[in-house]
Design a protein around this motif. Structure first.
Motif, PDB file in Angstrom:
ATOM      1  N   ASP A 142       0.840  -1.200   0.000  1.00 48.32           N
ATOM      2  CA  ASP A 142       0.000   0.000   0.000  1.00 48.32           C
ATOM      3  C   ASP A 142       0.879   1.255   0.000  1.00 48.32           C
ATOM      4  OD1 ASP A 142      -2.263  -1.560   0.080  1.00 48.32           O
ATOM      5  OD2 ASP A 142      -2.321  -1.607   2.282  1.00 48.32           O
ATOM      6  N   PRO A 143       0.354   2.386  -0.545  1.00 48.76           N
ATOM      7  CA  PRO A 143      -0.991   2.571  -1.111  1.00 48.76           C
ATOM      8  C   PRO A 143      -1.101   2.185  -2.587  1.00 48.76           C
ATOM      9  CG  PRO A 143       0.136   4.657  -1.135  1.00 48.76           C
ATOM     10  CD  PRO A 143       1.100   3.676  -0.500  1.00 48.76           C
ATOM     11  N   ASP A 146      -3.660  -0.661  -3.427  1.00 51.16           N
ATOM     12  CA  ASP A 146      -5.079  -0.301  -3.450  1.00 51.16           C
ATOM     13  C   ASP A 146      -5.454   0.398  -4.754  1.00 51.16           C
ATOM     14  OD1 ASP A 146      -5.554  -1.354  -0.936  1.00 51.16           O
ATOM     15  OD2 ASP A 146      -5.125   0.525   0.098  1.00 51.16           O
ATOM     16  N   THR A 147      -4.584   1.279  -5.204  1.00 52.52           N
ATOM     17  CA  THR A 147      -4.842   1.978  -6.464  1.00 52.52           C
ATOM     18  C   THR A 147      -4.798   1.004  -7.626  1.00 52.52           C
ATOM     19  OG1 THR A 147      -3.955   4.051  -5.609  1.00 52.52           O
ATOM     20  CG2 THR A 147      -4.060   3.810  -8.002  1.00 52.52           C
ATOM     21  N   GLU A 149      -5.576  -2.146  -7.611  1.00 56.56           N
ATOM     22  CA  GLU A 149      -6.811  -2.939  -7.591  1.00 56.56           C
ATOM     23  C   GLU A 149      -7.972  -2.141  -8.188  1.00 56.56           C
ATOM     24  OE1 GLU A 149      -9.713  -5.282  -4.384  1.00 56.56           O
ATOM     25  OE2 GLU A 149      -7.808  -4.400  -3.736  1.00 56.56           O
ATOM     26  N   SER A 150      -8.075  -0.869  -7.811  1.00 58.79           N
ATOM     27  CA  SER A 150      -9.147  -0.021  -8.343  1.00 58.79           C
ATOM     28  C   SER A 150      -8.966   0.224  -9.834  1.00 58.79           C
ATOM     29  CB  SER A 150      -9.178   1.317  -7.601  1.00 58.79           C
ATOM     30  OG  SER A 150      -9.589   1.147  -6.271  1.00 58.79           O
ATOM     31  N   GLN A 189      -3.130   7.762  -0.550  1.00 53.75           N
ATOM     32  CA  GLN A 189      -3.342   7.162  -1.867  1.00 53.75           C
ATOM     33  C   GLN A 189      -3.553   8.222  -2.934  1.00 53.75           C
ATOM     34  OE1 GLN A 189      -6.424   4.222  -1.663  1.00 53.75           O
ATOM     35  NE2 GLN A 189      -6.350   3.737  -3.863  1.00 53.75           N
TER      36      GLN A 189
END
Length: 213
Positions: A142-143, A146-147, A149-150, A189
């Motif tokens: 992270d971060p 997470d980005t 995955e999105s 993020q």
């Protein structure tokens, strides 16, 4: 009116297979809708059919209809051969094509929605994008994870394209619209989102596939 409502006119089987590249004597009017808009209308129609969310399907259809109507065309779905048809708006009255208004059938646009491998292509793209997101998570955490995955979900579901095949406009749409609204990003993020997109592209270079369609 959404293209998922079938056409009820008698001429739908006689449009000249116009396509965005169709031609006739009046070249400036055959057809009036640009090829890139036809491609986008097809993409949005396929997304609406594929999603399991009624709200998402309605959103895709609305975007498609607004796009087509912006060129003074009306979308219809011809159910007997599963074809998206775009008619010039001036041909229509009360949702039905008026035969006496058709000066040349080549102005209509037809796009088959039954092409082989569409579902398989989506699964291939989604699997690849997910693999890239996993690679980012393993290498960076992270971060960026997470980005990634999105971004994988955004590129798979909205464009059916690989994460490393995103145009600058797609990256901007993700950064400015999709991520803030749908990704529940942290402040950290958001602060490094451009760096994360570069990390995603770099990680994709080490992930096999998908093959060119």
């Amino acid at each position: 009116m959404a293209a998922e409502e079938p056409s009820d006119d008698g001429e739908t089987g006689e449009t000249g297979g116009g396509g965005a590249e169709g031609g006739a004597a009046d070249g400036d009017r055959v057809p009036d809708v640009p090829a890139e808009s036809v491609d986008e209308a097809e993409r949005l129609t396929r997304l609406a059919r594929r999603t399991e969310s009624e709200a998402a399907a309605a959103f895709y259809r609305e975007r498609r209809d607004e796009l087509v109507e912006g060129h003074d065309y009306v979308p219809r779905l011809r159910e007997e051969d599963d074809t998206l048809v775009l008619y010039p708006e001036e041909w229509m009255e009360d949702g039905t094509v008026q035969l006496d208004r058709i000066e040349t059938t080549d102005r209509a646009v037809e796009v088959s929605l039954s092409g082989p491998g569409d579902a398989d292509r989506y699964r291939e793209i989604a699997a690849y994008n997910d693999a890239v997101a996993d690679a980012v998570a393993d290498a960076h955490g992270d971060p960026h994870a997470d980005t990634a995955e999105s971004f994988a979900a955004f590129m798979s579901n909205h464009y059916v394209r690989a994460v490393d095949d995103a145009t600058p406009d797609m990256r901007a749409e993700f950064r400015e619209e999709y991520l803030p609204r749908n990704g529940w990003p942290s402040d950290e993020q958001l602060a490094v989102v451009d760096e994360s997109l570069d990390v995603i592209e770099s990680a994709a270079a080490d992930v096999d596939g998908p093959e060119e369609s």
